[in-house]
Each structure stands twice: as structure tokens, then as C-alpha cells.
Enzyme design. Structure first.
Site, PDB file in Angstrom:
ATOM      1  N   ASP A   1       0.556  10.645   1.954  1.00  0.00           N
ATOM      2  CA  ASP A   1       0.332   9.913   0.708  1.00  0.00           C
ATOM      3  C   ASP A   1       0.070  10.924  -0.407  1.00  0.00           C
ATOM      4  OD1 ASP A   1      -0.060   7.866  -1.103  1.00  0.00           O
ATOM      5  OD2 ASP A   1      -2.169   7.566  -0.549  1.00  0.00           O
TER       6      ASP A   1
ATOM      7  N   ASP B   1       1.241  -0.854  -5.073  1.00  0.00           N
ATOM      8  CA  ASP B   1       0.551   0.399  -5.352  1.00  0.00           C
ATOM      9  C   ASP B   1       1.579   1.377  -5.906  1.00  0.00           C
ATOM     10  OD1 ASP B   1      -0.896   2.730  -5.373  1.00  0.00           O
ATOM     11  OD2 ASP B   1      -1.311   2.762  -3.221  1.00  0.00           O
TER      12      ASP B   1
ATOM     13  N   HIS C   1     -12.180   2.405  -8.424  1.00  0.00           N
ATOM     14  CA  HIS C   1     -12.075   2.933  -7.070  1.00  0.00           C
ATOM     15  C   HIS C   1     -13.238   3.869  -6.779  1.00  0.00           C
ATOM     16  CE1 HIS C   1     -10.130   3.262  -3.351  1.00  0.00           C
ATOM     17  NE2 HIS C   1      -9.267   4.226  -3.590  1.00  0.00           N
TER      18      HIS C   1
ATOM     19  N   SER D   1       0.809  -1.209   0.000  1.00  0.00           N
ATOM     20  CA  SER D   1       0.000   0.000   0.000  1.00  0.00           C
ATOM     21  C   SER D   1       0.844   1.262   0.000  1.00  0.00           C
ATOM     22  CB  SER D   1      -0.916  -0.011   1.230  1.00  0.00           C
ATOM     23  OG  SER D   1      -1.420   1.274   1.506  1.00  0.00           O
ATOM     24  N   GLY D   2       0.566   2.167  -0.950  1.00  0.00           N
ATOM     25  CA  GLY D   2       1.265   3.438  -0.976  1.00  0.00           C
ATOM     26  C   GLY D   2       0.984   4.276   0.254  1.00  0.00           C
ATOM     27  N   LEU D   3      -0.282   4.296   0.688  1.00  0.00           N
ATOM     28  CA  LEU D   3      -0.646   5.040   1.893  1.00  0.00           C
ATOM     29  C   LEU D   3       0.085   4.490   3.110  1.00  0.00           C
ATOM     30  CD1 LEU D   3      -2.315   6.920   3.717  1.00  0.00           C
ATOM     31  CD2 LEU D   3      -4.169   5.224   3.606  1.00  0.00           C
TER      32      LEU D   3
ATOM     33  N   ASP E   1       1.025   4.224  -7.454  1.00  0.00           N
ATOM     34  CA  ASP E   1       0.458   5.555  -7.705  1.00  0.00           C
ATOM     35  C   ASP E   1       0.279   5.736  -9.212  1.00  0.00           C
ATOM     36  OD1 ASP E   1       0.353   6.057  -4.994  1.00  0.00           O
ATOM     37  OD2 ASP E   1       2.276   7.087  -4.933  1.00  0.00           O
TER      38      ASP E   1
ATOM     39  N   ASN F   1      -3.860  11.390  -2.017  1.00  0.00           N
ATOM     40  CA  ASN F   1      -4.659  10.242  -1.613  1.00  0.00           C
ATOM     41  C   ASN F   1      -6.117  10.438  -2.021  1.00  0.00           C
ATOM     42  OD1 ASN F   1      -6.519   8.858   0.602  1.00  0.00           O
ATOM     43  ND2 ASN F   1      -4.616   7.706   0.481  1.00  0.00           N
ATOM     44  N   SER F   2      -6.730   9.387  -2.509  1.00  0.00           N
ATOM     45  CA  SER F   2      -8.076   9.455  -3.076  1.00  0.00           C
ATOM     46  C   SER F   2      -9.120   9.935  -2.092  1.00  0.00           C
ATOM     47  CB  SER F   2      -8.481   8.074  -3.609  1.00  0.00           C
ATOM     48  OG  SER F   2      -7.592   7.625  -4.603  1.00  0.00           O
TER      49      SER F   2
ATOM     50  N   LYS G   1       0.369  12.994  -7.031  1.00  0.00           N
ATOM     51  CA  LYS G   1      -0.991  12.591  -6.685  1.00  0.00           C
ATOM     52  C   LYS G   1      -1.318  12.994  -5.259  1.00  0.00           C
ATOM     53  CE  LYS G   1      -2.053   9.246  -4.411  1.00  0.00           C
ATOM     54  NZ  LYS G   1      -1.977   7.776  -4.534  1.00  0.00           N
TER      55      LYS G   1
ATOM     56  N   ARG H   1      -5.765   1.369 -12.515  1.00  0.00           N
ATOM     57  CA  ARG H   1      -6.684   1.879 -11.489  1.00  0.00           C
ATOM     58  C   ARG H   1      -7.381   3.136 -11.997  1.00  0.00           C
ATOM     59  NH1 ARG H   1      -4.761   3.280  -5.308  1.00  0.00           N
ATOM     60  NH2 ARG H   1      -6.057   5.116  -4.953  1.00  0.00           N
TER      61      ARG H   1
ATOM     62  N   GLU I   1      -2.472   4.225 -11.300  1.00  0.00           N
ATOM     63  CA  GLU I   1      -3.720   4.978 -11.317  1.00  0.00           C
ATOM     64  C   GLU I   1      -3.636   6.148 -12.292  1.00  0.00           C
ATOM     65  OE1 GLU I   1      -3.670   8.066  -7.688  1.00  0.00           O
ATOM     66  OE2 GLU I   1      -3.340   5.988  -7.050  1.00  0.00           O
TER      67      GLU I   1
END
Length: 315
Positions: A73, A100, A203, A61-63, A102, A137-138, A135, A172, A129
Site C-alpha cells: 500500500d 479509497d 484518521h 480499501s486501497g490497502l 489515496d 500506508n498510515s 503515499k 481524509r 487524503e
């Protein structure tokens, strides 16, 4: 699940040779008739714990990796820091690792460099993604610009031309996160599949799974669909099976569990100035030593550091 007899720290070196990491991940994400689950890992310890729990694949996980560094993130961690963290995850378990990635840390050239380095470190796949660099975080803020479709397809093609089948490539789609409709998400899914993506990750930040389930119905199994139910966690898993979702990613749960547990222990130790009441609630040192098989090190030392000659053994 069978307990590991070899050191988990050397796990990748003892992985069965029948399947490459990419093929093992492809079997879970792209070729499975049943719903698969990938568990988040952000370091060697979380990877080892996930393997012992029974998971068949990991999500780097990137986060969570950013949090473990003390970063946000928001591409504050570099691609080199990411691949170094992935190497530790790979070395601590036998499980295939989907990373991940990104947006690939830039344009097509950055993305293919990242993919090549991840392959060298033993990763099984990379998720890219369609966001712009840097980026965010979503789940943070409301401004999430999307990459141009053609430009992002170029990133995907560059990655596939660089690593071929050595990594599973998951595209993604952030269209729903960015407030675009289903038509935009489906259009991007078609384009990314034609560009070579092995699977599509759709997502959503909604507390309902309606959008991702609608996507799956419209998409009609044109390629495997991956979801991340962080926000819509109340949805029963049977709904994903019914929609023929391929893979569910538990994307940040080990990191969040660690935050809660460490905060509680630190608060109690600070307040009580004594560990007596803490000990029943934390892992014993013996459990930690067992997880990383210190006994194997003792056996190896006897074999290699202080070898006994045949004559000594007879006397």
C-alpha cells in the site's frame, strides 16, 4: 436482509433507480441521523459477502486492493488497476461504494482524472487524503509528510468541479498520523470543507479513540465526520454515537480475515496432505454457487440461448 433473486454479478444493473449511487452513499454518510457503517471490499466476492451480511455501503480499501494484487500500500498499484478493481466491486453488489483514492495519484489533474474514471465505473464516492505522492500506508513507518493545505484544496476543488454531485467527496486528514496537533487537524478540516468536501475523515493510529473524539467535539458537526477505528477497536460504539460521528469504516477486516483463513487452510493441507478435516471449516461449493446465483444463469439460458417457440410449447 432480503436475499437477492437476481445475479449479484449483475447487481449494479439491477440497482433501484430511485437513488443514484452517490445519493445512496450521501444518505448514509452525510444525511443520516444515526451512525452508519461501511464494510471493506477488495473484490467482487468480498462485496457480495458484505451485502449479504446486511451492510448498506462499501469501502473499496486501497490497502486491501493492493494486497489482493500482491502489492504494498504505497501507490504500487496504478490508478487504472484501482478503477478496474472498483468496477468488479460495483458489479457484484447493489451497495454504494466509497473508494479509497489515496491522495489522488498526483496533483489536481491526476485527482480529477481519477474521480472521472471512478464515476464512469459506478463508484458512489471517493476519499482523498492530504498525503504526498507516492503515499505510504498510515500505519507503516513514522515519516508521513503532509500536502500543503492550499495545494490539497486545489485537488478537492478540481474534483468537485469535474464530478459535481455525482460523487461524494470525503477529505481524509492525516495530521494526527503525521504527529501534528489538533489545531492543525481542525485548520485543515475548515479549509477542506470550504474547498467542497462533503465529509471529513479524521484518521488516527492511536490505540485510543481520544483524539478522534476530541476532534469531533471541537468540530461541532460543521460537516459529517468519518472515522476508521482499526487501531482503537476496543472503543465501544456508543462513544461514537455520543460524539455524533457520522460513519464508521471497517477498513480492512475482510482482507485480514481472508489472510488468516487461507493461511490456516494452506498450512493444514500441506501438513496433512488430505482435505478430510478441512471440509467442515470451509464454504461448500453449493454455498459459493448460491452466492452468485447459478440458477439465474440456467433460467436465462432457457430463455435466451435455447428459446422455446410458442408452437413447440403447445405440442
Amino acid at each position: 436482509m432480503q436475499e437477492n433473486s437476481d445475479s449479484l454479478l449483475a447487481g449494479s444493473r439491477h440497482r433501484p433507480l430511485a437513488l443514484s449511487p452517490a445519493d445512496a452513499l450521501r444518505r448514509e454518510v452525510c444525511s443520516s441521523d444515526s451512525l452508519s457503517f461501511l464494510m471493506e471490499a477488495h473484490d467482487g466476492l468480498s462485496a457480495a459477502i458484505a451485502e449479504r451480511a446486511g451492510f448498506k455501503g462499501l469501502w473499496a480499501s486501497g490497502l486491501s486492493i493492493a494486497c489482493s494484487f500482491g502489492y504494498r500500500d504505497a501507490n504500487e498499484a496504478s490508478w487504472r488497476e484501482l478503477v478496474d478493481a472498483v468496477e468488479r466491486i460495483v458489479d457484484s453488489s447493489r451497495l454504494p461504494v466509497l473508494v479509497d483514492g489515496d491522495g489522488g495519484f498526483g496533483n489536481f489533474n491526476n485527482a480529477r482524472l481519477l474521480a472521472r474514471k471512478l464515476r464512469e465505473r459506478g463508484a458512489a464516492g471517493v476519499a482523498l487524503e492530504d498525503s504526498c505522492f507516492p503515499k505510504m500506508n498510515s500505519f507503516v513507518g513514522n515519516h508521513h509528510p503532509l500536502a500543503d493545505i492550499d495545494e490539497f484544496c486545489g485537488r478537492l476543488r478540481a474534483v468537485k468541479d469535474t464530478i459535481g454531485k455525482d460523487l461524494v467527496v470525503v477529505a481524509r486528514i492525516e495530521a494526527l498520523i503525521a504527529g501534528h496537533g489538533m489545531h492543525e487537524a481542525i485548520s485543515r478540516a475548515h479549509a477542506y470543507t470550504e474547498a467542497g468536501a462533503d465529509a471529513i475523515l479524521i484518521h488516527s493510529r492511536s490505540s485510543s479513540a481520544d483524539d478522534v473524539l476530541s476532534f469531533a467535539r471541537v468540530w461541532q458537526d460543521k460537516s459529517p465526520v468519518v472515522i476508521v477505528p482499526t487501531k482503537y477497536y476496543r472503543t465501544p460504539t456508543s462513544a461514537y454515537r455520543g460524539a455524533r460521528i457520522s460513519t464508521v469504516i471497517w477498513a480492512n477486516h475482510s482482507m485480514r480475515a481472508a489472510v488468516a483463513a487461507m493461511r490456516q487452510v494452506c498450512d493444514r493441507l500441506f501438513a496433512e496432505e488430505n482435505a478430510t478435516t478441512i471440509e467442515p471449516d470451509i464454504a461448500t461449493l453449493e454455498e459459493v454457487f448460491d452466492m452468485f446465483d447459478y440458477d439465474e444463469l440456467a433460467r436465462a439460458e432457457a430463455q435466451y440461448l435455447h428459446p422455446v417457440t410458442l408452437q413447440q410449447a403447445r405440442s
